[in-house]
Design a protein around this motif. Structure first.
Motif, PDB file in Angstrom:
ATOM      1  N   VAL A  35       0.724   9.787   0.569  1.00  0.00           N
ATOM      2  CA  VAL A  35       1.967  10.552   0.398  1.00  0.00           C
ATOM      3  C   VAL A  35       1.638  12.008   0.035  1.00  0.00           C
ATOM      4  N   ALA A  36       0.647  12.190  -0.829  1.00  0.00           N
ATOM      5  CA  ALA A  36       0.271  13.556  -1.254  1.00  0.00           C
ATOM      6  C   ALA A  36      -0.214  14.387  -0.068  1.00  0.00           C
ATOM      7  N   ILE A  37      -0.927  13.736   0.854  1.00  0.00           N
ATOM      8  CA  ILE A  37      -1.415  14.476   2.036  1.00  0.00           C
ATOM      9  C   ILE A  37      -0.239  14.789   2.965  1.00  0.00           C
ATOM     10  N   LYS A  38       0.593  13.779   3.194  1.00  0.00           N
ATOM     11  CA  LYS A  38       1.722  13.946   4.115  1.00  0.00           C
ATOM     12  C   LYS A  38       2.707  15.004   3.621  1.00  0.00           C
TER      13      LYS A  38
ATOM     14  N   VAL B 242      -9.894  17.096  -7.958  1.00  0.00           N
ATOM     15  CA  VAL B 242     -10.868  16.835  -9.030  1.00  0.00           C
ATOM     16  C   VAL B 242     -10.816  15.359  -9.431  1.00  0.00           C
ATOM     17  N   TRP B 243     -11.977  14.739  -9.469  1.00  0.00           N
ATOM     18  CA  TRP B 243     -12.064  13.346  -9.926  1.00  0.00           C
ATOM     19  C   TRP B 243     -12.094  13.331 -11.449  1.00  0.00           C
ATOM     20  N   ASN B 244     -11.294  12.429 -12.006  1.00  0.00           N
ATOM     21  CA  ASN B 244     -11.159  12.406 -13.458  1.00  0.00           C
ATOM     22  C   ASN B 244     -11.195  10.950 -13.941  1.00  0.00           C
ATOM     23  N   GLU B 245     -12.371  10.453 -14.234  1.00  0.00           N
ATOM     24  CA  GLU B 245     -12.619   9.075 -14.707  1.00  0.00           C
ATOM     25  C   GLU B 245     -12.214   7.997 -13.716  1.00  0.00           C
ATOM     26  N   ASP B 246     -10.895   7.764 -13.558  1.00  0.00           N
ATOM     27  CA  ASP B 246     -10.457   6.704 -12.653  1.00  0.00           C
ATOM     28  C   ASP B 246      -9.337   7.175 -11.741  1.00  0.00           C
ATOM     29  N   ARG B 247      -9.137   8.489 -11.669  1.00  0.00           N
ATOM     30  CA  ARG B 247      -8.037   9.014 -10.859  1.00  0.00           C
ATOM     31  C   ARG B 247      -8.389  10.395 -10.325  1.00  0.00           C
TER      32      ARG B 247
ATOM     33  N   VAL C 233      -1.109  16.835 -10.116  1.00  0.00           N
ATOM     34  CA  VAL C 233      -0.519  15.517  -9.892  1.00  0.00           C
ATOM     35  C   VAL C 233      -1.654  14.509  -9.981  1.00  0.00           C
ATOM     36  N   GLU C 234      -1.455  13.429 -10.739  1.00  0.00           N
ATOM     37  CA  GLU C 234      -2.507  12.424 -10.861  1.00  0.00           C
ATOM     38  C   GLU C 234      -2.304  11.327  -9.840  1.00  0.00           C
ATOM     39  N   ILE C 235      -3.346  11.042  -9.089  1.00  0.00           N
ATOM     40  CA  ILE C 235      -3.264  10.033  -8.027  1.00  0.00           C
ATOM     41  C   ILE C 235      -4.185   8.876  -8.416  1.00  0.00           C
ATOM     42  N   ARG C 236      -3.603   7.672  -8.483  1.00  0.00           N
ATOM     43  CA  ARG C 236      -4.393   6.496  -8.869  1.00  0.00           C
ATOM     44  C   ARG C 236      -4.472   5.460  -7.763  1.00  0.00           C
ATOM     45  N   ARG C 237      -3.668   5.651  -6.710  1.00  0.00           N
ATOM     46  CA  ARG C 237      -3.610   4.631  -5.651  1.00  0.00           C
ATOM     47  C   ARG C 237      -3.753   5.286  -4.278  1.00  0.00           C
ATOM     48  N   SER C 238      -4.290   4.520  -3.322  1.00  0.00           N
ATOM     49  CA  SER C 238      -4.511   5.078  -1.985  1.00  0.00           C
ATOM     50  C   SER C 238      -3.194   5.445  -1.300  1.00  0.00           C
ATOM     51  N   ASP C 239      -2.138   4.640  -1.531  1.00  0.00           N
ATOM     52  CA  ASP C 239      -0.874   4.973  -0.845  1.00  0.00           C
ATOM     53  C   ASP C 239      -0.254   6.245  -1.436  1.00  0.00           C
TER      54      ASP C 239
ATOM     55  N   GLY D 258      -8.541   3.069  -2.717  1.00  0.00           N
ATOM     56  CA  GLY D 258      -8.156   1.885  -1.939  1.00  0.00           C
ATOM     57  C   GLY D 258      -9.144   0.744  -2.124  1.00  0.00           C
ATOM     58  N   SER D 259     -10.434   1.097  -2.204  1.00  0.00           N
ATOM     59  CA  SER D 259     -11.452   0.034  -2.358  1.00  0.00           C
ATOM     60  C   SER D 259     -11.254  -0.722  -3.670  1.00  0.00           C
ATOM     61  N   GLN D 260     -10.696  -0.030  -4.673  1.00  0.00           N
ATOM     62  CA  GLN D 260     -10.436  -0.667  -5.972  1.00  0.00           C
ATOM     63  C   GLN D 260      -9.239  -1.617  -5.902  1.00  0.00           C
ATOM     64  N   GLU D 261      -8.403  -1.404  -4.885  1.00  0.00           N
ATOM     65  CA  GLU D 261      -7.187  -2.236  -4.775  1.00  0.00           C
ATOM     66  C   GLU D 261      -7.452  -3.537  -4.014  1.00  0.00           C
ATOM     67  N   ILE D 262      -8.623  -3.642  -3.402  1.00  0.00           N
ATOM     68  CA  ILE D 262      -8.916  -4.825  -2.588  1.00  0.00           C
ATOM     69  C   ILE D 262      -9.483  -5.925  -3.489  1.00  0.00           C
ATOM     70  N   ASP D 263      -8.741  -7.020  -3.563  1.00  0.00           N
ATOM     71  CA  ASP D 263      -9.086  -8.068  -4.511  1.00  0.00           C
ATOM     72  C   ASP D 263      -9.844  -9.199  -3.822  1.00  0.00           C
ATOM     73  N   THR D 264     -11.097  -8.918  -3.485  1.00  0.00           N
ATOM     74  CA  THR D 264     -11.923  -9.977  -2.894  1.00  0.00           C
ATOM     75  C   THR D 264     -13.394  -9.669  -3.163  1.00  0.00           C
ATOM     76  N   ARG D 265     -14.209 -10.730  -3.155  1.00  0.00           N
ATOM     77  CA  ARG D 265     -15.660 -10.518  -3.270  1.00  0.00           C
ATOM     78  C   ARG D 265     -16.335 -10.747  -1.926  1.00  0.00           C
ATOM     79  N   ASP D 266     -15.510 -11.126  -0.965  1.00  0.00           N
ATOM     80  CA  ASP D 266     -16.054 -11.407   0.365  1.00  0.00           C
ATOM     81  C   ASP D 266     -16.242 -10.079   1.117  1.00  0.00           C
ATOM     82  N   ARG D 267     -17.478  -9.805   1.457  1.00  0.00           N
ATOM     83  CA  ARG D 267     -17.838  -8.519   2.052  1.00  0.00           C
ATOM     84  C   ARG D 267     -17.067  -8.214   3.339  1.00  0.00           C
TER      85      ARG D 267
END
Ligand code: MRU
Length: 352
Positions: free
Chosen positions: A37-40, A6-11, A27-33, A61-70
């Motif tokens: 782990v949750a899948i594994k 279930v998606w819940n605002e930002d997690r 379990v709340e998941i906020r990061r791709s890594d 994961g897309s939220q963790e990428i810190d760039t504006r370059d496509r």
């Protein structure tokens, strides 16, 4: 209804399937890594459910990428996809969902922010679609089941229920539809060694819904069929090759052999996203091997003396000739008709 992802605002909130039926926790998941782990570690498991979870993992994961370059963004998203791909090898829905997210990202015009927005919408769409798909599988499965006796005794293996999908389930979706149509007398569920998905998860779901369920040890299924206690077998799938050979939880193949020996129809229930037309036959499906601790230990208790060796394949392949019908969201097909039915479907993408 049970919704494992279930998606819940930002997690993402995942039902922790390792704790059921003892305890219902999320379990709340906020990061791709953390999603990897949750899948594994099988906090989330079951082919369609890990596809949905991976789709949200891609967005996180897309939220963790810190760039504006496509281009740099797309390159790093690919690396996140690779990390998620490396979690579990057999269920193709994982790869299908990651590929779909990557394709949507590269096809979305505009800024990185616009791509992120589309990725979240696509993850929601994958989640919603799977739920609708399972309900259709339930309907088609119900109409494919034997017409006699009126009240059926079905047997299943592992958990292909709401917990293994976006909700409702594939094999257990068929069971649910049969129950609602008053065509089910009882479900027999193999306990499913070594992870006990049948005893823990399928039984938990059925008890929640009031579906009569009898749990048996895996080795009892042949006896039950010989005693005339089973009218049809319905199982899920992790990957179906073009010729209809089907990978599913270890123990499925022996169930299919025994069903054939007793002339009992054997159905596989799965969405199109589980069909991998890039593989011509089941021998090409990668089979996950898991930690032997799953065999030699229950809880904290070691069962097997030190000195023994172990082999722990998590899945096996049931040859197409043992399968009566493959129930999908667009109908039930004999295995030999699968390729023809799906080959023009552009939404089916798979890669390893
Ligand atoms: O190892 P698991 O628990 O992920 O295995 C699950 C199964 O084998 C299911 O039967 C399959 O994924 C179908 S789920 C709708």
């Amino acid at each position: 209804m049970i919704y494992p992802v279930v998606w819940n605002e930002d997690r993402v909130a995942l039902i922790d399937q390792n704790r059921l039926p003892r305890e219902y926790t999320q379990v709340e998941i906020r990061r791709s890594d953390d999603m990897a782990v949750a899948i594994k570690t099988m906090i989330v498991r079951g082919a369609p459910a890990i596809g949905v979870a991976a789709a949200y993992g891609m967005y996180l994961g897309s939220q963790e990428i810190d760039t504006r370059d496509r281009n740099a963004f797309l390159e790093r998203l690919e690396a996140i996809g690779q990390m998620l791909r490396e979690t579990r090898p057999t269920a193709v829905n994982l790869f299908w969902a990651i590929d779909r997210m990557l394709r949507v990202a590269s096809e979305t015009p505009g800024t990185v922010e616009q791509i992120r927005k589309t990725l979240l919408e696509t993850a929601h769409q994958i989640n919603r679609e799977d739920l609708e798909t399972c309900q259709s599988i339930g309907d088609f499965g119900l109409s494919s089941l034997p017409k006699h006796p009126e009240k059926l005794r079905l047997l299943t293996h592992c958990n292909a229920g709401a917990l293994a999908t976006a909700g409702y389930g594939t094999a257990l979706g068929v069971v649910r539809s049969a129950w609602q149509a008053e065509r089910l007398e009882r479900l027999y569920a193999d306990e499913t060694r070594p992870r006990l998905q049948g005893a823990k998860l399928t039984a938990w779901e059925c008890v929640q819904d009031g579906i009569p369920i009898t749990v048996i040890a895996d080795g009892m299924a042949a006896h039950c069929m010989q005693q005339g206690m089973v009218d049809a077998v319905v199982v899920g799938a992790d990957r179906i090759a073009a010729n209809g050979d089907t990978a599913n939880k270890i123990g499925t193949y022996s169930l299919a052999l025994v069903a054939k020996a007793h002339n009992i129809p054997f159905f596989v229930a799965a969405p199109r996203s589980t069909v991998d037309l890039s593989l011509s036959e089941g021998s090409q499906i990668p089979i996950e091997e898991r930690d032997p601790v799953e065999i030699y230990q229950i809880g904290n208790t070691r069962l097997v003396p030190a000195g023994a060796d172990f082999y722990n394949p998590a899945f096996d392949v049931t040859p197409a000739h043992l399968i009566t019908g493959i129930v999908t969201e667009v109908g039930t097909f004999t295995p030999d008709r699968l390729q023809e039915a799906f080959q023009d479907d552009a939404s089916i993408v798979s890669s390893l």
